[in-house]
Design a protein around this motif. Sequence first.
Motif, PDB file in Angstrom:
ATOM      1  N   THR A   3       0.784  -1.242  -0.032  1.00 22.99           N
ATOM      2  CA  THR A   3      -0.004  -0.034  -0.115  1.00 22.99           C
ATOM      3  C   THR A   3       0.843   1.196  -0.010  1.00 22.99           C
ATOM      4  O   THR A   3       0.416   2.184   0.154  1.00 22.99           O
ATOM      5  CB  THR A   3      -0.826   0.104   1.104  1.00 22.99           C
ATOM      6  OG1 THR A   3      -0.330   0.119   2.427  1.00 22.99           O
ATOM      7  CG2 THR A   3      -1.752  -1.144   1.195  1.00 22.99           C
ATOM      8  N   CYS A  40      -1.268  -1.069  -6.502  1.00 23.84           N
ATOM      9  CA  CYS A  40      -2.691  -0.849  -6.109  1.00 23.84           C
ATOM     10  C   CYS A  40      -3.175  -1.344  -5.037  1.00 23.84           C
ATOM     11  O   CYS A  40      -2.797  -2.350  -4.646  1.00 23.84           O
ATOM     12  CB  CYS A  40      -3.458  -1.452  -7.372  1.00 23.84           C
ATOM     13  SG  CYS A  40      -5.356  -0.942  -7.418  1.00 23.84           S
ATOM     14  N   ASP A  41      -3.825  -0.377  -4.482  1.00 19.77           N
ATOM     15  CA  ASP A  41      -4.578  -0.709  -2.997  1.00 19.77           C
ATOM     16  C   ASP A  41      -5.863  -0.847  -3.046  1.00 19.77           C
ATOM     17  O   ASP A  41      -6.571  -0.624  -1.833  1.00 19.77           O
ATOM     18  CB  ASP A  41      -4.035   0.117  -1.978  1.00 19.77           C
ATOM     19  CG  ASP A  41      -4.472   1.587  -2.093  1.00 19.77           C
ATOM     20  OD1 ASP A  41      -5.077   1.829  -3.071  1.00 19.77           O
ATOM     21  OD2 ASP A  41      -4.100   2.429  -1.465  1.00 19.77           O
ATOM     22  N   VAL A  42      -6.679  -0.938  -4.073  1.00 16.42           N
ATOM     23  CA  VAL A  42      -8.046  -0.742  -4.439  1.00 16.42           C
ATOM     24  C   VAL A  42      -8.696  -2.134  -4.074  1.00 16.42           C
ATOM     25  O   VAL A  42      -9.919  -2.128  -3.266  1.00 16.42           O
ATOM     26  CB  VAL A  42      -8.395  -0.310  -5.654  1.00 16.42           C
ATOM     27  CG1 VAL A  42      -9.908  -0.305  -5.772  1.00 16.42           C
ATOM     28  CG2 VAL A  42      -7.910   1.162  -5.853  1.00 16.42           C
ATOM     29  N   CYS A  44     -10.140  -4.895  -6.072  1.00 17.46           N
ATOM     30  CA  CYS A  44     -11.160  -5.279  -6.536  1.00 17.46           C
ATOM     31  C   CYS A  44     -11.298  -6.800  -6.550  1.00 17.46           C
ATOM     32  O   CYS A  44     -10.329  -7.424  -6.835  1.00 17.46           O
ATOM     33  CB  CYS A  44     -11.448  -4.738  -8.177  1.00 17.46           C
ATOM     34  SG  CYS A  44     -11.255  -3.072  -8.325  1.00 17.46           S
ATOM     35  N   GLU A  84      -3.201   0.963  -9.942  1.00 19.70           N
ATOM     36  CA  GLU A  84      -3.835   2.207  -9.778  1.00 19.70           C
ATOM     37  C   GLU A  84      -2.803   3.400  -9.943  1.00 19.70           C
ATOM     38  O   GLU A  84      -1.659   3.755  -9.117  1.00 19.70           O
ATOM     39  CB  GLU A  84      -4.331   2.390  -8.342  1.00 19.70           C
ATOM     40  CG  GLU A  84      -4.892   3.883  -7.937  1.00 19.70           C
ATOM     41  CD  GLU A  84      -5.561   4.431  -9.200  1.00 19.70           C
ATOM     42  OE1 GLU A  84      -6.695   4.065  -9.667  1.00 19.70           O
ATOM     43  OE2 GLU A  84      -5.121   5.617  -9.579  1.00 19.70           O
ATOM     44  N   SER A 109      -8.962   4.626 -10.670  1.00 20.16           N
ATOM     45  CA  SER A 109     -10.232   4.520  -9.843  1.00 20.16           C
ATOM     46  C   SER A 109     -10.417   5.769  -9.147  1.00 20.16           C
ATOM     47  O   SER A 109     -11.222   6.011  -8.527  1.00 20.16           O
ATOM     48  CB  SER A 109      -9.861   3.362  -9.006  1.00 20.16           C
ATOM     49  OG  SER A 109      -8.928   3.852  -8.029  1.00 20.16           O
ATOM     50  N   ALA A 111      -8.898   7.004  -6.411  1.00 17.72           N
ATOM     51  CA  ALA A 111      -8.684   6.479  -5.047  1.00 17.72           C
ATOM     52  C   ALA A 111      -7.470   7.331  -4.498  1.00 17.72           C
ATOM     53  O   ALA A 111      -7.299   7.227  -3.187  1.00 17.72           O
ATOM     54  CB  ALA A 111      -8.529   5.257  -4.896  1.00 17.72           C
ATOM     55  N   HIS A 112      -6.518   8.091  -5.218  1.00 20.07           N
ATOM     56  CA  HIS A 112      -5.540   8.544  -4.919  1.00 20.07           C
ATOM     57  C   HIS A 112      -5.360  10.019  -5.452  1.00 20.07           C
ATOM     58  O   HIS A 112      -6.139  10.309  -6.630  1.00 20.07           O
ATOM     59  CB  HIS A 112      -4.283   7.927  -5.264  1.00 20.07           C
ATOM     60  CG  HIS A 112      -4.136   6.677  -4.300  1.00 20.07           C
ATOM     61  ND1 HIS A 112      -3.480   6.722  -3.115  1.00 20.07           N
ATOM     62  CD2 HIS A 112      -4.597   5.466  -4.423  1.00 20.07           C
ATOM     63  CE1 HIS A 112      -3.448   5.636  -2.463  1.00 20.07           C
ATOM     64  NE2 HIS A 112      -4.057   4.727  -3.269  1.00 20.07           N
ATOM     65  N   LYS A 126     -14.327   2.356  -8.173  1.00 19.94           N
ATOM     66  CA  LYS A 126     -14.544   1.067  -7.614  1.00 19.94           C
ATOM     67  C   LYS A 126     -15.073   0.966  -6.423  1.00 19.94           C
ATOM     68  O   LYS A 126     -14.872   2.027  -5.534  1.00 19.94           O
ATOM     69  CB  LYS A 126     -13.067   0.352  -7.601  1.00 19.94           C
ATOM     70  CG  LYS A 126     -12.290   0.231  -8.874  1.00 19.94           C
ATOM     71  CD  LYS A 126     -13.123  -0.529  -9.795  1.00 19.94           C
ATOM     72  CE  LYS A 126     -12.421  -0.830 -11.317  1.00 19.94           C
ATOM     73  NZ  LYS A 126     -11.723   0.192 -11.908  1.00 19.94           N
ATOM     74  N   PHE A 128     -14.725  -0.756  -4.014  1.00 20.69           N
ATOM     75  CA  PHE A 128     -13.767  -1.150  -2.833  1.00 20.69           C
ATOM     76  C   PHE A 128     -12.971  -0.133  -2.235  1.00 20.69           C
ATOM     77  O   PHE A 128     -12.616  -0.172  -1.243  1.00 20.69           O
ATOM     78  CB  PHE A 128     -12.831  -2.444  -3.547  1.00 20.69           C
ATOM     79  CG  PHE A 128     -13.608  -3.545  -4.239  1.00 20.69           C
ATOM     80  CD1 PHE A 128     -14.097  -4.523  -3.533  1.00 20.69           C
ATOM     81  CD2 PHE A 128     -13.840  -3.356  -5.656  1.00 20.69           C
ATOM     82  CE1 PHE A 128     -14.895  -5.324  -4.066  1.00 20.69           C
ATOM     83  CE2 PHE A 128     -14.591  -4.207  -6.347  1.00 20.69           C
ATOM     84  CZ  PHE A 128     -15.299  -5.514  -5.359  1.00 20.69           C
ATOM     85  N   LYS A 129     -12.907   1.096  -2.966  1.00 26.73           N
ATOM     86  CA  LYS A 129     -12.060   2.253  -2.426  1.00 26.73           C
ATOM     87  C   LYS A 129     -12.769   3.545  -3.233  1.00 26.73           C
ATOM     88  O   LYS A 129     -12.311   3.439  -4.559  1.00 26.73           O
ATOM     89  CB  LYS A 129     -10.799   2.013  -2.417  1.00 26.73           C
ATOM     90  CG  LYS A 129     -10.011   3.127  -1.721  1.00 26.73           C
ATOM     91  CD  LYS A 129      -8.299   2.695  -1.567  1.00 26.73           C
ATOM     92  CE  LYS A 129      -7.935   3.974  -0.702  1.00 26.73           C
ATOM     93  NZ  LYS A 129      -6.399   3.787  -0.575  1.00 26.73           N
TER      94      LYS A 129
END
Length: 207
Positions: A3, A40-42, A44, A84, A109, A111-112, A126, A128-129
């Motif tokens: 992560t 990637c830390d999402v 899915c 990601e 995604s 997410a960042h 997504k 998931f995040k």
Amino acid sequence: MNTAIINTDRQLPVMEHFYTIQGEGFHQGRAAYFIRLGGCDVGCVWCDVKDSWDASIHPLFEIDELVSNVQQTATKLVVITGGEPLMHNLDALTHALQQAGFETNIETSGAHPLSGSWNWICLSPKKFKAPLPEILPAANELKVVIFNKSDFLWAEQYAALVSPGCKLYLQPEWDKAATVTPLIIEYIKQYPKWELSLQVHKYINVP
Ligand code: SF4
């Protein structure tokens, strides 16, 4: 799962890079050079590139080397994907690509935090995040992967948050395509602001 956010500007972990055609979304069918960054830390559950998740297992590439690889092709379009990709600061990479005359597209995604200079941002949120709010008005394309029926409602929540000119795509999750594609077709007929995105590269067996 790794992560860690890697903030190196001049070097980035690259899982793979290749010249192909863009198989999805607004630029589908165009010749494009893909740079798939590691990390990637999402998370899915249906992710088809799980090998990308751990950035530390992928070799670091100098930005100049990446630009040079793209210059050996005839393309004008570079797609930065992952993993990601926004786990990394992409300012230096995208400036170098644009200075060399390339269009820069990203698939993220969201997410960042958003970094980089982009000709086109494809936001694929997504469950998931969740994406960060800052990226929603910047998205040129919203591409929602449909895994089951409940994803339509979820897609509408994001469609209400992007800018008015943002293109809207629904894309069947590859392993569920036989089940969900007919649902997507009916949904688009009912709500024609959406368009269908297929992973054409998988149908024609190119990367
Ligand atoms: S965001 Fe992309 S790379 Fe990351 S887990 Fe989801 S599908 Fe895989």
